[in-house]
Design an enzyme around this catalytic site. Structure first.
Site, PDB file in Angstrom:
ATOM      1  N   ASP A  46      45.799  13.474  40.370  1.00 30.97           N
ATOM      2  CA  ASP A  46      46.955  14.365  40.482  1.00 30.97           C
ATOM      3  C   ASP A  46      47.418  14.440  41.933  1.00 30.97           C
ATOM      4  O   ASP A  46      46.626  14.741  42.832  1.00 30.97           O
ATOM      5  CB  ASP A  46      46.573  15.769  39.994  1.00 30.97           C
ATOM      6  CG  ASP A  46      47.734  16.746  40.066  1.00 30.97           C
ATOM      7  OD1 ASP A  46      48.416  16.926  39.045  1.00 30.97           O
ATOM      8  OD2 ASP A  46      47.962  17.323  41.149  1.00 30.97           O
ATOM      9  N   TYR A  51      52.789  16.936  48.818  1.00 25.86           N
ATOM     10  CA  TYR A  51      51.468  16.807  49.423  1.00 25.86           C
ATOM     11  C   TYR A  51      51.464  15.776  50.556  1.00 25.86           C
ATOM     12  O   TYR A  51      50.570  15.783  51.399  1.00 25.86           O
ATOM     13  CB  TYR A  51      50.409  16.394  48.393  1.00 25.86           C
ATOM     14  CG  TYR A  51      50.187  17.354  47.260  1.00 25.86           C
ATOM     15  CD1 TYR A  51      50.731  18.638  47.245  1.00 25.86           C
ATOM     16  CD2 TYR A  51      49.406  16.967  46.170  1.00 25.86           C
ATOM     17  CE1 TYR A  51      50.526  19.494  46.184  1.00 25.86           C
ATOM     18  CE2 TYR A  51      49.190  17.828  45.105  1.00 25.86           C
ATOM     19  CZ  TYR A  51      49.758  19.080  45.108  1.00 25.86           C
ATOM     20  OH  TYR A  51      49.546  19.924  44.050  1.00 25.86           O
ATOM     21  N   LYS A  76      54.740  15.083  41.257  1.00 19.03           N
ATOM     22  CA  LYS A  76      55.601  16.244  41.022  1.00 19.03           C
ATOM     23  C   LYS A  76      56.849  16.183  41.890  1.00 19.03           C
ATOM     24  O   LYS A  76      56.828  15.639  43.008  1.00 19.03           O
ATOM     25  CB  LYS A  76      54.834  17.540  41.323  1.00 19.03           C
ATOM     26  CG  LYS A  76      53.482  17.629  40.646  1.00 19.03           C
ATOM     27  CD  LYS A  76      52.742  18.897  41.026  1.00 19.03           C
ATOM     28  CE  LYS A  76      51.304  18.843  40.556  1.00 19.03           C
ATOM     29  NZ  LYS A  76      50.445  17.996  41.407  1.00 19.03           N
ATOM     30  N   HIS A 109      57.664  20.968  40.093  1.00 17.40           N
ATOM     31  CA  HIS A 109      56.537  21.591  40.789  1.00 17.40           C
ATOM     32  C   HIS A 109      56.573  23.118  40.732  1.00 17.40           C
ATOM     33  O   HIS A 109      55.535  23.762  40.561  1.00 17.40           O
ATOM     34  CB  HIS A 109      56.509  21.121  42.244  1.00 17.40           C
ATOM     35  CG  HIS A 109      55.152  21.173  42.859  1.00 17.40           C
ATOM     36  ND1 HIS A 109      54.776  20.364  43.901  1.00 17.40           N
ATOM     37  CD2 HIS A 109      54.064  21.933  42.581  1.00 17.40           C
ATOM     38  CE1 HIS A 109      53.526  20.628  44.236  1.00 17.40           C
ATOM     39  NE2 HIS A 109      53.073  21.578  43.456  1.00 17.40           N
TER      40      HIS A 109
END
Length: 279
Positions: A46, A51, A76, A109
């Site tokens: 994931d 990120y 996401k 998200h």
């Protein structure tokens, strides 16, 4: 790895119930951490655009070189890219960084309600799904009223709702609403970013089974049908977090952990954390 159960999503796609999370895994160490996870038996990774480590995930996938169909990959959409004219470009950027021609799960998200764009973003995710870019599509951090609004006008029901979920914050209403609409519930921060590891109930059960507190909590999630994505960069913990099948919690132990619920979030409230920039 063969012991990890598969959860069948509402469109028939199967997701491994234990995955490897990469939230706050620094880009510089992401490749090695994900390689360690894949070598330990994880087959579900994931990540997210925000990120900043999709490239490291992709590099690890290439380095380990498992058959593509054996690894379930989630990423996401950033909030600031929810606009109808931005989603496809954002998705293609994520594919490029991952080095993939499709993902297994693509999520909105956050609902970011101040933007007022999550329903139009969903229409774009539906298009991506129809074109084969994502085998399944879903949401993250959606509360019951966000789900109601989305499902009311959707052609494709979301497959997953990924939410903050751990013993000290369980969101029972959101879990129930998700499951009532046919969504699988996926827990991020499943051990409460390590905060829940020191809870007396958890440590006591861990001693009874001669396992770690993290293993107790993750086993609790699994026995309730929740998908979990624990994160660690420590090789030993990466291995331990998927070693969950040599013991089972009894009904009293499950109930004792469930009784630890509170209303204390660790992450922003989805109605208040609107994150209107590219996050």
């Amino acid at each position: 790895m063969s012991q990890v159960p598969m959860i069948t999503l509402n469109n028939g796609v199967q997701i491994p119930q234990v995955g490897f999370g990469t939230f706050k895994v620094d880009a510089a160490v992401t490749q090695q951490a994900v390689e360690n996870a894949l070598e330990a038996g994880y087959r579900h990774i994931d990540t997210a655009a925000v990120y900043g480590n999709e490239e490291g995930v992709g590099a690890a996938l290439r380095a380990v070189n498992l058959p593509r169909d054996e690894v379930f990959v989630t990423t996401k959409l950033r909030n600031g890219e929810q606009g109808r004219d931005l989603v496809q470009r954002a998705f293609e950027e994520s594919l490029g960084k991952l080095g993939l021609d499709r993902v297994d799960l693509y999520l909105i998200h956050w609902p970011a309600p101040a933007l007022g764009t999550y329903t139009e973003a969903w229409a774009e995710l539906e298009s991506i799904h129809r074109q084969g870019g994502a085998r399944a599509i879903g949401v993250s951090n959606f509360l019951p009223h966000h789900l109601e609004t989305l499902v009311e006008g959707a052609e494709v029901t979301p497959a997953v709702n990924q939410i903050e979920l751990h013993p000290s914050f369980q969101q029972p209403a959101t879990q129930a609403a998700s499951r009532e609409h046919g969504l699988a519930v996926e827990a991020y921060a499943p051990i409460g970013q390590a905060k829940d590891l020191d809870l007396e109930t958890v440590t006591g059960i861990a001693r009874e089974h001669d396992v770690t507190p993290a293993q107790v909590i993750l086993r609790w999630h699994l026995q309730q049908g929740t998908v979990v994505i624990p994160k660690s960069v420590t090789p030993e913990r990466i291995v331990a977090n998927i070693d969950l099948f040599g013991f089972e919690l009894d009904e009293e132990q499950v109930a004792a952990i469930t009784a630890l619920d509170s209303e204390e979030r660790m992450f922003p409230h989805p109605d208040e954390g609107n994150f209107t920039m590219l996050d």
